[in-house]
Write a protein that holds these residues in place. Structure first.
Motif, PDB file in Angstrom:
ATOM      1  N   UNK A 140     -16.930  14.778   8.655  1.00 37.01           N
ATOM      2  CA  UNK A 140     -17.235  13.365   8.478  1.00 37.01           C
ATOM      3  C   UNK A 140     -16.886  13.143   7.044  1.00 37.01           C
ATOM      4  N   UNK A 141     -16.797  12.004   7.225  1.00 38.47           N
ATOM      5  CA  UNK A 141     -16.447  11.198   5.737  1.00 38.47           C
ATOM      6  C   UNK A 141     -16.896   9.839   5.571  1.00 38.47           C
ATOM      7  N   UNK A 142     -16.899   9.419   4.420  1.00 41.19           N
ATOM      8  CA  UNK A 142     -17.244   8.047   4.009  1.00 41.19           C
ATOM      9  C   UNK A 142     -16.073   7.021   3.828  1.00 41.19           C
ATOM     10  N   UNK A 143     -16.061   6.026   4.723  1.00 40.49           N
ATOM     11  CA  UNK A 143     -14.813   5.164   4.882  1.00 40.49           C
ATOM     12  C   UNK A 143     -14.784   4.516   3.584  1.00 40.49           C
ATOM     13  N   UNK A 144     -13.591   4.219   3.059  1.00 42.33           N
ATOM     14  CA  UNK A 144     -13.324   3.511   1.703  1.00 42.33           C
ATOM     15  C   UNK A 144     -12.620   2.062   2.167  1.00 42.33           C
ATOM     16  N   UNK A 145     -12.644   1.444   1.015  1.00 44.04           N
ATOM     17  CA  UNK A 145     -11.873  -0.002   1.028  1.00 44.04           C
ATOM     18  C   UNK A 145     -10.444   0.103   1.145  1.00 44.04           C
ATOM     19  N   UNK A 146      -9.816  -0.834   1.595  1.00 43.53           N
ATOM     20  CA  UNK A 146      -8.617  -0.874   1.779  1.00 43.53           C
ATOM     21  C   UNK A 146      -7.857  -0.845   0.363  1.00 43.53           C
ATOM     22  N   UNK A 147      -6.823  -0.016   0.347  1.00 44.45           N
ATOM     23  CA  UNK A 147      -6.192   0.399  -1.025  1.00 44.45           C
ATOM     24  C   UNK A 147      -5.443  -0.978  -1.449  1.00 44.45           C
ATOM     25  N   UNK A 148      -5.016  -1.638  -0.430  1.00 43.69           N
ATOM     26  CA  UNK A 148      -4.154  -2.797  -0.715  1.00 43.69           C
ATOM     27  C   UNK A 148      -3.633  -3.710   0.442  1.00 43.69           C
ATOM     28  N   UNK A 149      -3.527  -4.769   0.176  1.00 41.14           N
ATOM     29  CA  UNK A 149      -3.124  -5.713   1.602  1.00 41.14           C
ATOM     30  C   UNK A 149      -4.329  -6.279   2.273  1.00 41.14           C
ATOM     31  N   UNK A 150      -3.960  -6.813   3.575  1.00 43.65           N
ATOM     32  CA  UNK A 150      -4.886  -7.391   4.321  1.00 43.65           C
ATOM     33  C   UNK A 150      -5.177  -6.447   5.686  1.00 43.65           C
ATOM     34  N   UNK A 151      -6.250  -6.578   6.156  1.00 44.59           N
ATOM     35  CA  UNK A 151      -6.407  -5.981   7.302  1.00 44.59           C
ATOM     36  C   UNK A 151      -5.471  -6.051   8.455  1.00 44.59           C
ATOM     37  N   UNK A 152      -5.158  -5.315   9.329  1.00 42.32           N
ATOM     38  CA  UNK A 152      -4.129  -5.731  10.537  1.00 42.32           C
ATOM     39  C   UNK A 152      -4.980  -5.724  11.851  1.00 42.32           C
ATOM     40  N   UNK A 153      -6.164  -5.739  11.760  1.00 41.03           N
ATOM     41  CA  UNK A 153      -6.859  -5.992  13.031  1.00 41.03           C
ATOM     42  C   UNK A 153      -7.951  -7.008  12.806  1.00 41.03           C
ATOM     43  N   UNK A 154      -7.585  -8.220  12.994  1.00 46.14           N
ATOM     44  CA  UNK A 154      -8.513  -9.405  12.825  1.00 46.14           C
ATOM     45  C   UNK A 154      -9.291  -9.514  14.381  1.00 46.14           C
ATOM     46  N   UNK A 198       0.417  -1.271  -0.092  1.00 47.80           N
ATOM     47  CA  UNK A 198       0.125   0.160  -0.107  1.00 47.80           C
ATOM     48  C   UNK A 198       0.658   1.130   0.027  1.00 47.80           C
ATOM     49  N   UNK A 199       2.000   1.189   0.310  1.00 42.71           N
ATOM     50  CA  UNK A 199       3.013   2.513   0.515  1.00 42.71           C
ATOM     51  C   UNK A 199       2.967   3.349  -0.942  1.00 42.71           C
ATOM     52  N   UNK A 200       2.988   2.610  -2.096  1.00 42.19           N
ATOM     53  CA  UNK A 200       2.978   3.377  -3.189  1.00 42.19           C
ATOM     54  C   UNK A 200       1.734   4.249  -3.577  1.00 42.19           C
ATOM     55  N   UNK A 201       0.841   3.770  -3.167  1.00 47.31           N
ATOM     56  CA  UNK A 201      -0.576   4.430  -3.128  1.00 47.31           C
ATOM     57  C   UNK A 201      -0.722   5.405  -2.311  1.00 47.31           C
ATOM     58  N   UNK A 202      -0.220   5.108  -1.127  1.00 51.69           N
ATOM     59  CA  UNK A 202      -0.300   6.005   0.150  1.00 51.69           C
ATOM     60  C   UNK A 202       0.341   7.477  -0.133  1.00 51.69           C
ATOM     61  N   UNK A 203       1.735   7.304  -0.762  1.00 53.83           N
ATOM     62  CA  UNK A 203       2.542   8.325  -1.022  1.00 53.83           C
ATOM     63  C   UNK A 203       2.067   9.089  -2.336  1.00 53.83           C
ATOM     64  N   UNK A 204       1.371   8.513  -3.358  1.00 56.72           N
ATOM     65  CA  UNK A 204       1.061   8.966  -4.507  1.00 56.72           C
ATOM     66  C   UNK A 204      -0.276   9.911  -4.121  1.00 56.72           C
ATOM     67  N   UNK A 205      -1.152   9.308  -3.253  1.00 60.06           N
ATOM     68  CA  UNK A 205      -2.194  10.191  -2.836  1.00 60.06           C
ATOM     69  C   UNK A 205      -1.914  11.215  -1.798  1.00 60.06           C
ATOM     70  N   UNK A 262      -2.488   3.517   7.403  1.00 60.94           N
ATOM     71  CA  UNK A 262      -1.668   3.575   5.816  1.00 60.94           C
ATOM     72  C   UNK A 262      -2.564   2.980   4.743  1.00 60.94           C
ATOM     73  N   UNK A 263      -3.762   2.233   5.380  1.00 57.37           N
ATOM     74  CA  UNK A 263      -4.381   1.379   4.267  1.00 57.37           C
ATOM     75  C   UNK A 263      -5.319   2.321   3.472  1.00 57.37           C
ATOM     76  N   UNK A 264      -5.366   3.553   3.688  1.00 59.45           N
ATOM     77  CA  UNK A 264      -6.184   4.639   2.713  1.00 59.45           C
ATOM     78  C   UNK A 264      -7.689   4.326   3.017  1.00 59.45           C
ATOM     79  N   UNK A 265      -8.052   3.732   4.016  1.00 57.82           N
ATOM     80  CA  UNK A 265      -9.653   3.692   4.256  1.00 57.82           C
ATOM     81  C   UNK A 265     -10.135   5.089   5.009  1.00 57.82           C
ATOM     82  N   UNK A 266      -9.094   5.787   5.689  1.00 55.30           N
ATOM     83  CA  UNK A 266      -9.488   7.159   5.889  1.00 55.30           C
ATOM     84  C   UNK A 266      -8.619   8.142   5.010  1.00 55.30           C
TER      85      UNK A 266
END
Length: 330
Positions: free
Chosen positions: A199-213, A21-28, A99-103
Protein backbone atom coordinates in the motif's frame (compact mmCIF):
# COMPACT_ATOMS: atom_id res chain seq x y z
CA UNK A 1 29.72 -11.55 -29.82
CA UNK A 2 28.03 -13.28 -26.90
CA UNK A 3 24.73 -11.71 -25.83
CA UNK A 4 24.72 -10.24 -22.33
CA UNK A 5 22.70 -11.90 -19.58
CA UNK A 6 19.30 -10.31 -18.93
CA UNK A 7 18.91 -7.86 -16.07
CA UNK A 8 17.21 -9.02 -12.90
CA UNK A 9 14.75 -6.13 -12.97
CA UNK A 10 13.06 -4.13 -15.73
CA UNK A 11 11.11 -0.94 -15.02
CA UNK A 12 8.71 -0.07 -17.85
CA UNK A 13 7.66 3.59 -18.01
CA UNK A 14 5.21 4.69 -20.76
CA UNK A 15 5.58 8.38 -21.61
CA UNK A 16 3.61 10.90 -23.64
CA UNK A 17 4.66 14.55 -23.65
CA UNK A 18 6.51 14.25 -20.36
CA UNK A 19 9.42 16.64 -20.99
CA UNK A 20 8.72 18.59 -17.79
CA UNK A 21 8.77 15.55 -15.51
CA UNK A 22 11.71 13.56 -16.93
CA UNK A 23 14.45 15.31 -14.87
CA UNK A 24 12.52 14.75 -11.62
CA UNK A 25 11.79 11.13 -12.56
CA UNK A 26 15.43 10.34 -13.28
CA UNK A 27 16.67 12.13 -10.15
CA UNK A 28 14.31 10.11 -7.98
CA UNK A 29 14.28 6.74 -9.73
CA UNK A 30 17.98 6.23 -10.43
CA UNK A 31 19.26 6.29 -6.80
CA UNK A 32 16.60 3.76 -5.81
CA UNK A 33 17.53 1.32 -8.58
CA UNK A 34 21.27 1.84 -8.09
CA UNK A 35 20.86 0.84 -4.45
CA UNK A 36 18.45 -2.05 -4.91
CA UNK A 37 21.23 -4.64 -5.27
CA UNK A 38 20.00 -6.02 -8.61
CA UNK A 39 21.03 -5.54 -12.20
CA UNK A 40 18.34 -3.50 -13.91
CA UNK A 41 17.13 -1.66 -16.97
CA UNK A 42 14.62 1.19 -17.29
CA UNK A 43 12.52 0.82 -20.43
CA UNK A 44 11.14 4.27 -21.27
CA UNK A 45 8.50 3.97 -24.01
CA UNK A 46 7.93 7.24 -25.85
CA UNK A 47 4.33 7.01 -27.08
CA UNK A 48 4.72 9.34 -30.05
CA UNK A 49 5.36 12.46 -27.96
CA UNK A 50 5.15 15.82 -29.72
CA UNK A 51 7.39 17.69 -27.29
CA UNK A 52 11.05 17.20 -26.35
CA UNK A 53 10.50 13.88 -24.55
CA UNK A 54 12.48 11.84 -27.11
CA UNK A 55 15.42 14.26 -27.11
CA UNK A 56 15.55 14.42 -23.33
CA UNK A 57 15.56 10.63 -23.04
CA UNK A 58 18.52 10.47 -25.42
CA UNK A 59 20.37 13.04 -23.32
CA UNK A 60 19.62 11.21 -20.07
CA UNK A 61 20.81 7.92 -21.57
CA UNK A 62 24.31 9.33 -22.13
CA UNK A 63 24.87 9.42 -18.37
CA UNK A 64 22.62 6.52 -17.43
CA UNK A 65 23.51 3.38 -19.44
CA UNK A 66 20.72 1.36 -17.81
CA UNK A 67 18.15 3.70 -19.38
CA UNK A 68 16.73 2.16 -22.53
CA UNK A 69 14.46 4.08 -24.90
CA UNK A 70 11.76 2.72 -27.17
CA UNK A 71 9.99 5.10 -29.51
CA UNK A 72 6.61 4.38 -31.11
CA UNK A 73 5.89 5.80 -34.54
CA UNK A 74 2.69 7.50 -33.40
CA UNK A 75 0.63 8.05 -30.29
CA UNK A 76 -0.98 4.65 -29.72
CA UNK A 77 -2.34 5.07 -26.18
CA UNK A 78 -1.11 4.31 -22.69
CA UNK A 79 -1.99 0.61 -22.71
CA UNK A 80 -0.38 0.09 -26.13
CA UNK A 81 2.82 1.79 -24.93
CA UNK A 82 2.75 -0.38 -21.83
CA UNK A 83 2.33 -3.46 -24.03
CA UNK A 84 5.35 -2.45 -26.12
CA UNK A 85 7.44 -2.10 -22.97
CA UNK A 86 6.33 -5.42 -21.49
CA UNK A 87 7.01 -7.27 -24.72
CA UNK A 88 10.55 -5.91 -24.96
CA UNK A 89 11.51 -5.95 -21.29
CA UNK A 90 14.22 -8.49 -20.50
CA UNK A 91 14.15 -8.63 -16.69
CA UNK A 92 13.32 -11.58 -14.48
CA UNK A 93 11.00 -9.14 -12.70
CA UNK A 94 9.15 -6.36 -14.52
CA UNK A 95 7.69 -3.28 -12.83
CA UNK A 96 5.32 -0.99 -14.72
CA UNK A 97 4.79 2.57 -13.53
CA UNK A 98 3.80 5.99 -14.83
CA UNK A 99 6.27 8.81 -15.36
CA UNK A 100 4.41 11.46 -13.36
CA UNK A 101 5.72 10.27 -9.94
CA UNK A 102 2.22 9.98 -8.50
CA UNK A 103 3.24 6.36 -7.96
CA UNK A 104 6.36 6.64 -5.76
CA UNK A 105 9.33 4.67 -7.14
CA UNK A 106 10.45 3.96 -3.57
CA UNK A 107 7.76 1.26 -3.52
CA UNK A 108 9.71 -0.83 -6.04
CA UNK A 109 12.07 -2.09 -3.34
CA UNK A 110 9.13 -3.11 -1.16
CA UNK A 111 7.37 -4.83 -4.07
CA UNK A 112 10.45 -6.91 -4.93
CA UNK A 113 10.93 -7.88 -1.29
CA UNK A 114 7.25 -8.88 -0.98
CA UNK A 115 7.45 -11.06 -4.10
CA UNK A 116 10.59 -12.83 -2.92
CA UNK A 117 9.51 -13.38 0.68
CA UNK A 118 6.09 -14.78 -0.21
CA UNK A 119 7.03 -16.44 -3.52
CA UNK A 120 4.53 -14.34 -5.52
CA UNK A 121 4.19 -13.86 -9.25
CA UNK A 122 2.37 -10.52 -9.07
CA UNK A 123 2.53 -7.69 -6.54
CA UNK A 124 0.02 -4.84 -6.84
CA UNK A 125 0.67 -1.36 -5.48
CA UNK A 126 -2.65 -0.33 -3.92
CA UNK A 127 -3.53 3.30 -3.24
CA UNK A 128 -4.88 3.77 0.28
CA UNK A 129 -4.86 7.57 0.19
CA UNK A 130 -5.87 9.54 -2.91
CA UNK A 131 -6.27 12.91 -1.23
CA UNK A 132 -3.81 14.38 -3.74
CA UNK A 133 -6.37 13.73 -6.50
CA UNK A 134 -9.36 15.95 -7.18
CA UNK A 135 -12.75 15.04 -5.73
CA UNK A 136 -14.04 14.22 -9.21
CA UNK A 137 -11.09 11.90 -9.82
CA UNK A 138 -11.60 10.11 -6.50
CA UNK A 139 -15.34 9.64 -7.08
CA UNK A 140 -15.02 8.38 -10.65
CA UNK A 141 -12.09 6.11 -9.79
CA UNK A 142 -14.03 4.61 -6.89
CA UNK A 143 -17.03 3.96 -9.13
CA UNK A 144 -14.78 2.35 -11.76
CA UNK A 145 -13.15 -0.08 -9.33
CA UNK A 146 -16.48 -1.03 -7.73
CA UNK A 147 -17.94 -1.80 -11.15
CA UNK A 148 -14.91 -3.75 -12.34
CA UNK A 149 -14.76 -5.82 -9.15
CA UNK A 150 -18.37 -6.81 -9.77
CA UNK A 151 -17.41 -7.89 -13.28
CA UNK A 152 -14.37 -10.09 -12.53
CA UNK A 153 -14.74 -10.53 -8.77
CA UNK A 154 -12.59 -9.59 -5.81
CA UNK A 155 -9.45 -10.91 -7.51
CA UNK A 156 -9.04 -7.36 -8.78
CA UNK A 157 -7.65 -5.28 -5.91
CA UNK A 158 -9.52 -2.04 -5.32
CA UNK A 159 -7.51 1.08 -6.21
CA UNK A 160 -4.75 -0.88 -7.99
CA UNK A 161 -3.78 0.76 -11.27
CA UNK A 162 -0.86 -0.01 -13.58
CA UNK A 163 1.80 0.23 -10.86
CA UNK A 164 2.64 -3.44 -10.32
CA UNK A 165 5.41 -6.04 -10.27
CA UNK A 166 5.26 -9.06 -12.58
CA UNK A 167 7.42 -12.16 -12.67
CA UNK A 168 8.96 -13.32 -15.92
CA UNK A 169 6.44 -16.19 -16.02
CA UNK A 170 3.53 -13.73 -15.78
CA UNK A 171 5.01 -11.49 -18.46
CA UNK A 172 5.44 -14.44 -20.83
CA UNK A 173 1.79 -15.42 -20.38
CA UNK A 174 0.71 -11.84 -21.12
CA UNK A 175 2.87 -11.80 -24.23
CA UNK A 176 1.20 -14.94 -25.57
CA UNK A 177 -2.37 -13.71 -25.11
CA UNK A 178 -4.16 -12.62 -28.31
CA UNK A 179 -5.47 -9.42 -26.71
CA UNK A 180 -5.21 -6.56 -29.21
CA UNK A 181 -5.94 -3.74 -26.74
CA UNK A 182 -5.37 -5.21 -23.28
CA UNK A 183 -6.52 -3.47 -20.12
CA UNK A 184 -3.89 -4.79 -17.74
CA UNK A 185 -5.57 -3.75 -14.51
CA UNK A 186 -8.35 -6.18 -15.50
CA UNK A 187 -6.33 -8.74 -17.44
CA UNK A 188 -3.60 -9.48 -14.88
CA UNK A 189 -5.98 -10.35 -11.99
CA UNK A 190 -8.07 -12.56 -14.29
CA UNK A 191 -5.06 -14.85 -14.93
CA UNK A 192 -5.05 -16.11 -11.34
CA UNK A 193 -1.33 -15.82 -10.56
CA UNK A 194 -0.26 -15.93 -6.92
CA UNK A 195 -0.44 -12.29 -5.93
CA UNK A 196 -0.01 -9.90 -3.05
CA UNK A 197 -0.08 -6.17 -2.53
CA UNK A 198 1.70 -3.27 -0.92
CA UNK A 199 0.00 0.00 0.00
CA UNK A 200 1.05 3.58 -0.59
CA UNK A 201 -0.19 7.15 -0.60
CA UNK A 202 -0.75 8.59 -4.04
CA UNK A 203 1.20 11.78 -4.57
CA UNK A 204 0.57 14.86 -6.65
CA UNK A 205 1.85 14.98 -10.19
CA UNK A 206 5.46 16.12 -10.18
CA UNK A 207 5.00 18.32 -13.27
CA UNK A 208 2.90 18.67 -16.40
CA UNK A 209 -0.74 17.86 -16.98
CA UNK A 210 -2.66 14.62 -16.64
CA UNK A 211 -2.73 12.38 -19.68
CA UNK A 212 -6.06 10.85 -18.62
CA UNK A 213 -8.81 13.46 -19.14
CA UNK A 214 -12.49 12.62 -18.69
CA UNK A 215 -13.01 11.18 -22.18
CA UNK A 216 -10.03 8.83 -21.80
CA UNK A 217 -11.25 7.66 -18.39
CA UNK A 218 -14.69 6.97 -19.88
CA UNK A 219 -13.08 5.10 -22.78
CA UNK A 220 -11.01 2.98 -20.37
CA UNK A 221 -14.12 2.14 -18.33
CA UNK A 222 -16.06 1.07 -21.42
CA UNK A 223 -13.16 -0.94 -22.82
CA UNK A 224 -12.70 -2.70 -19.47
CA UNK A 225 -16.37 -3.59 -19.29
CA UNK A 226 -16.73 -4.68 -22.91
CA UNK A 227 -13.55 -6.79 -22.86
CA UNK A 228 -14.45 -8.72 -19.74
CA UNK A 229 -18.23 -8.92 -19.67
CA UNK A 230 -21.23 -9.50 -21.93
CA UNK A 231 -23.39 -7.47 -19.52
CA UNK A 232 -24.05 -4.66 -22.04
CA UNK A 233 -25.54 -7.20 -24.43
CA UNK A 234 -27.78 -8.40 -21.62
CA UNK A 235 -28.85 -4.79 -21.07
CA UNK A 236 -29.91 -4.72 -24.71
CA UNK A 237 -31.96 -7.87 -24.12
CA UNK A 238 -33.65 -6.34 -21.09
CA UNK A 239 -34.43 -3.14 -22.98
CA UNK A 240 -36.01 -5.19 -25.75
CA UNK A 241 -38.06 -7.11 -23.17
CA UNK A 242 -39.29 -3.89 -21.56
CA UNK A 243 -40.24 -2.51 -24.96
CA UNK A 244 -42.13 -5.73 -25.76
CA UNK A 245 -44.10 -5.53 -22.50
CA UNK A 246 -44.89 -1.89 -23.19
CA UNK A 247 -46.23 -2.84 -26.62
CA UNK A 248 -48.45 -5.55 -25.08
CA UNK A 249 -49.92 -2.96 -22.71
CA UNK A 250 -50.65 -0.68 -25.64
CA UNK A 251 -52.30 -3.56 -27.50
CA UNK A 252 -54.55 -4.36 -24.53
CA UNK A 253 -55.39 -0.67 -24.17
CA UNK A 254 -56.23 -0.42 -27.87
CA UNK A 255 -58.44 -3.51 -27.81
CA UNK A 256 -60.28 -2.24 -24.73
CA UNK A 257 -60.87 1.11 -26.40
CA UNK A 258 -62.13 -0.62 -29.54
CA UNK A 259 -64.49 -2.87 -27.53
CA UNK A 260 -65.89 0.14 -25.66
CA UNK A 261 -66.52 1.92 -28.91
CA UNK A 262 -64.45 4.88 -27.83
CA UNK A 263 -62.79 6.85 -30.54
CA UNK A 264 -59.39 8.06 -29.41
CA UNK A 265 -57.21 10.23 -31.63
CA UNK A 266 -54.22 8.10 -30.62
CA UNK A 267 -51.52 10.04 -32.37
CA UNK A 268 -49.80 10.99 -29.09
CA UNK A 269 -49.54 7.42 -27.79
CA UNK A 270 -48.48 6.19 -31.23
CA UNK A 271 -45.84 8.89 -31.47
CA UNK A 272 -44.44 8.12 -28.02
CA UNK A 273 -44.45 4.39 -28.69
CA UNK A 274 -42.57 4.85 -31.96
CA UNK A 275 -40.00 7.05 -30.26
CA UNK A 276 -39.45 4.55 -27.48
CA UNK A 277 -39.14 1.58 -29.79
CA UNK A 278 -36.79 3.45 -32.12
CA UNK A 279 -34.61 4.50 -29.19
CA UNK A 280 -34.42 0.95 -27.80
CA UNK A 281 -33.58 -0.45 -31.23
CA UNK A 282 -30.80 2.09 -31.72
CA UNK A 283 -29.37 1.34 -28.28
CA UNK A 284 -29.38 -2.38 -29.00
CA UNK A 285 -27.80 -1.89 -32.40
CA UNK A 286 -25.15 0.35 -30.88
CA UNK A 287 -24.24 -2.21 -28.23
CA UNK A 288 -24.09 -4.99 -30.80
CA UNK A 289 -21.98 -2.76 -33.03
CA UNK A 290 -19.44 -2.23 -30.25
CA UNK A 291 -18.89 -5.96 -29.91
CA UNK A 292 -18.88 -6.53 -33.68
CA UNK A 293 -16.22 -3.83 -34.02
CA UNK A 294 -14.04 -5.76 -31.54
CA UNK A 295 -14.51 -8.95 -33.55
CA UNK A 296 -13.60 -7.02 -36.71
CA UNK A 297 -10.42 -5.66 -35.10
CA UNK A 298 -9.39 -9.17 -34.03
CA UNK A 299 -10.03 -10.56 -37.52
CA UNK A 300 -7.92 -7.79 -39.06
CA UNK A 301 -5.10 -8.70 -36.65
CA UNK A 302 -3.38 -5.36 -37.11
CA UNK A 303 -0.78 -4.39 -34.48
CA UNK A 304 -1.89 -1.74 -32.00
CA UNK A 305 1.50 -0.04 -32.14
CA UNK A 306 4.63 0.17 -34.32
CA UNK A 307 8.10 0.53 -32.85
CA UNK A 308 10.29 3.05 -34.64
CA UNK A 309 13.40 2.73 -32.48
CA UNK A 310 14.75 0.65 -29.62
CA UNK A 311 18.09 1.75 -28.15
CA UNK A 312 18.85 -1.89 -27.35
CA UNK A 313 18.41 -2.70 -31.04
CA UNK A 314 18.97 0.41 -33.18
CA UNK A 315 18.57 -1.57 -36.40
CA UNK A 316 15.09 -2.72 -35.34
CA UNK A 317 16.06 -6.32 -34.55
CA UNK A 318 15.31 -7.21 -30.92
CA UNK A 319 18.37 -8.24 -28.95
CA UNK A 320 17.46 -11.31 -26.93
CA UNK A 321 19.80 -11.79 -23.95
CA UNK A 322 20.94 -15.23 -22.89
CA UNK A 323 18.42 -16.68 -20.41
CA UNK A 324 19.64 -16.45 -16.85
CA UNK A 325 19.81 -20.23 -16.43
CA UNK A 326 22.00 -20.60 -19.50
CA UNK A 327 24.19 -17.69 -18.47
CA UNK A 328 24.73 -19.26 -15.05
CA UNK A 329 25.61 -22.64 -16.58
CA UNK A 330 28.10 -21.14 -19.00
Amino acid sequence: MEAPPPPSLSVVVPMFNEETVIPALVARLRPILDGIGMSYEVVAVDDGSRDATARMLVEQRRDWPQLRTIRLRSNSGHQAALTAGLRRAYGDWVVSMDADLQDPPEMITEMVAEARERDLEVVYAVRVDRSADSLFKRVTAGAYYRLMRRVIGTRMPAQAGDFRLLSRAAVEVLRQLPERSPVYRMLVPSLGFASGSVTYTRERRAAGDTKYPVHKMASLAWQSLADFSAAPLRVATWLGSVAFVFCLILIVFGLAAWAAGTVIPGWTSLFLAMLMLAAVQLICLGLLGEYVSRIYAVVQNRPSFHIAYDSAAPDGTPVVPVPRSAADDG
